[in-house]
Design an enzyme around this catalytic site. Structure first.
Site, PDB file in Angstrom:
ATOM      1  N   GLY A   1      -3.616   7.366  11.548  1.00 37.97           N
ATOM      2  CA  GLY A   1      -2.932   8.101  10.291  1.00 37.97           C
ATOM      3  C   GLY A   1      -3.744   8.586   9.262  1.00 37.97           C
TER       4      GLY A   1
ATOM      5  CB  SER B   1      -2.159   5.581  19.478  1.00 33.45           C
ATOM      6  OG  SER B   1      -1.578   6.311  18.951  1.00 33.45           O
TER       7      SER B   1
ATOM      8  NE  ARG C   1      -0.210  -1.603  -2.813  1.00 33.55           N
ATOM      9  CZ  ARG C   1       0.203  -0.494  -2.430  1.00 33.55           C
ATOM     10  NH1 ARG C   1       1.491   0.208  -3.316  1.00 33.55           N
ATOM     11  NH2 ARG C   1      -0.454   0.450  -1.777  1.00 33.55           N
TER      12      ARG C   1
ATOM     13  CB  CYS D   1      -2.419   6.735  -4.346  1.00 30.98           C
ATOM     14  SG  CYS D   1      -0.726   7.496  -3.864  1.00 30.98           S
TER      15      CYS D   1
ATOM     16  CE  LYS E   1       5.564   1.702  -3.362  1.00 35.61           C
ATOM     17  NZ  LYS E   1       5.198   2.705  -2.223  1.00 35.61           N
TER      18      LYS E   1
ATOM     19  CG  HIS F   1      -1.750  11.255  -6.792  1.00 38.60           C
ATOM     20  ND1 HIS F   1      -1.340  12.132  -6.086  1.00 38.60           N
ATOM     21  CD2 HIS F   1      -1.423  10.089  -6.373  1.00 38.60           C
ATOM     22  CE1 HIS F   1      -0.752  11.826  -5.023  1.00 38.60           C
ATOM     23  NE2 HIS F   1      -0.763  10.579  -5.053  1.00 38.60           N
TER      24      HIS F   1
ATOM     25  CG  ASN G   1      -3.861  11.827  -3.210  1.00 35.34           C
ATOM     26  OD1 ASN G   1      -4.211  12.896  -3.424  1.00 35.34           O
ATOM     27  ND2 ASN G   1      -3.132  11.755  -2.107  1.00 35.34           N
ATOM     28  CB  THR G   2      -6.324  10.169   0.723  1.00 34.76           C
ATOM     29  OG1 THR G   2      -7.273  11.423   0.789  1.00 34.76           O
ATOM     30  CG2 THR G   2      -4.986  10.752   0.758  1.00 34.76           C
TER      31      THR G   2
END
EC number: 1.2.1.11
Length: 344
Positions: A12, A39, A111, A150, A205, A242, A322-323
């Site tokens: 991903g 996969s 979380r 994120c 969140k 972001h 953000n990633t």
């Protein structure tokens, strides 16, 4: 000697970022890649629809993708980085921790569980010791550690810097990049010439995770921070980065100068992936901007600017990738902290 690690959900968007960051890592060596049953058994090159702007690293391209199952992961891989969808993470992460693996997870499940540390190493590294409580209560040989959402991870370092002034209320409106939704999360027809003023579950969140991250830990129990947090989360047609508009109300008077100085002076962590400085501050009111500033600190820094005094505190804008800082890099930072503190 390198620590052998695995990546759960390696095909991903966040899994690919984990591959990008771990392939040259000084302390970690990629030894296992997992994905869905569709996969499993294929080479990583064949299984991953590669979406990053550099080639798949040779060290993993021909590695066989495994099923995400404890029986499929080698015993000599003590640390797993999880980028699984939360529904899958909820189903498999506890079993992996029970089987003895330490899981540093970006997935949103668990979380807010009281015995699961939610950690940004530069902000609340002491919360990591909640793992002792977790192991005692659950009887696990392994462990489960989370990094925050994120959007939360963009704002909280700046709030940690301001907490010396007595945070009471925080209001935030976000302008979030499309990559935060994954490769197939938002279609071009939805987002081009548009903005989407709702991201499911995102406001909650930010509101809950921020209070946990800035809360106090006495070695046995964690108390949430007493500030009130209100969030409005919006998706815009930015690829990465972001941007967030924050209003922080404080018990003590705070000037634009003192707020900017507190952020600029906020320390990084003594870990390979923690940038110095952690927070870049701008005097230019038009900064930070996603395209110009998301790669500060190799994508691991937070930036802030547009400081303005308000009747109750200070308003400012903040940004992170953000990633990288917000997902894959955050999990790796937590893995570095786990290794340093002897939890592997």
């Amino acid at each position: 000697m390198s620590i052998r690690v695995g990546i759960l959900g390696a095909t991903g968007a966040v899994g690919q970022r984990l591959v990008q960051l771990l392939d040259p890592h000084p302390d970690f060596e990629i030894a296992a890649l997992t994905a869905s049953e569709a996969s499993a058994g294929r080479s990583y090159r064949a299984a991953a629809k590669w979406g990053l702007d550099f080639p798949i690293p040779d060290s993993v391209a021909e590695m066989t993708v495994r099923a995400t199952d404890a029986d499929e992961i080698p015993d000599d891989v003590p640390l797993l980085f999880s980028s699984l969808p939360s529904s899958v993470g909820e189903a498999v992460e506890p079993g992996l921790a029970e089987a003895g693996y330490v899981v540093s997870s970006n997935s949103s499940n668990a979380r807010m569980d009281p015995d699961v540390p939610l950690v940004i190493p530069e902000v609340n590294a002491d919360h990591l010791d909640l793992l002792e409580v977790q192991r005692d209560e659950r009887g696990w040989d392994g462990a489960l550690l989370k990094n925050p959402n994120c959007s939360t991870i963009t704002m909280v370092p700046t709030l940690a810097a301001l907490d010396q002034f007595g945070l009471e209320r925080v209001h935030v409106s976000t302008l979030q990049a499309v990559s935060g939704a994954g490769y197939s999360g938002v279609t071009s027809m939805e987002i081009l010439d548009n903005a989407i003023p709702h991201i499911g579950g995102e406001e909650e969140k930010m509101e809950d995770e921020s209070r946990k991250l800035l809360g106090g830990f006495d070695g046995a129990e964690l108390d949430l921070h007493g500030m009130d947090v209100s969030a409005s989360c919006n998706r815009i047609a930015t690829l990465d980065g972001h941007l967030e508009n924050v209003w922080a109300d404080t018990a003590q008077d705070v000037t634009t100068e003192s707020a900017a100085e507190a952020m600029a002076d906020y320390p990084s962590a003594d870990l390979p992936s923690s940038p110095a400085p952690l927070i870049h501050t701008f005097e230019d009111p038009e900064r930070p901007q996603p395209r110009l500033d998301r790669m500060l600190g190799d994508g691991m820094a937070v930036s802030a600017g547009g400081f303005r005094e308000t009747p109750e505190g200070v308003q400012y804008n903040c940004l992170s990738h953000n990633t990288l800082r917000g997902a894959a890099g955050a999990s790796i930072l937590n893995g570095e902290l786990l290794a340093r503190e002897g939890y592997l």
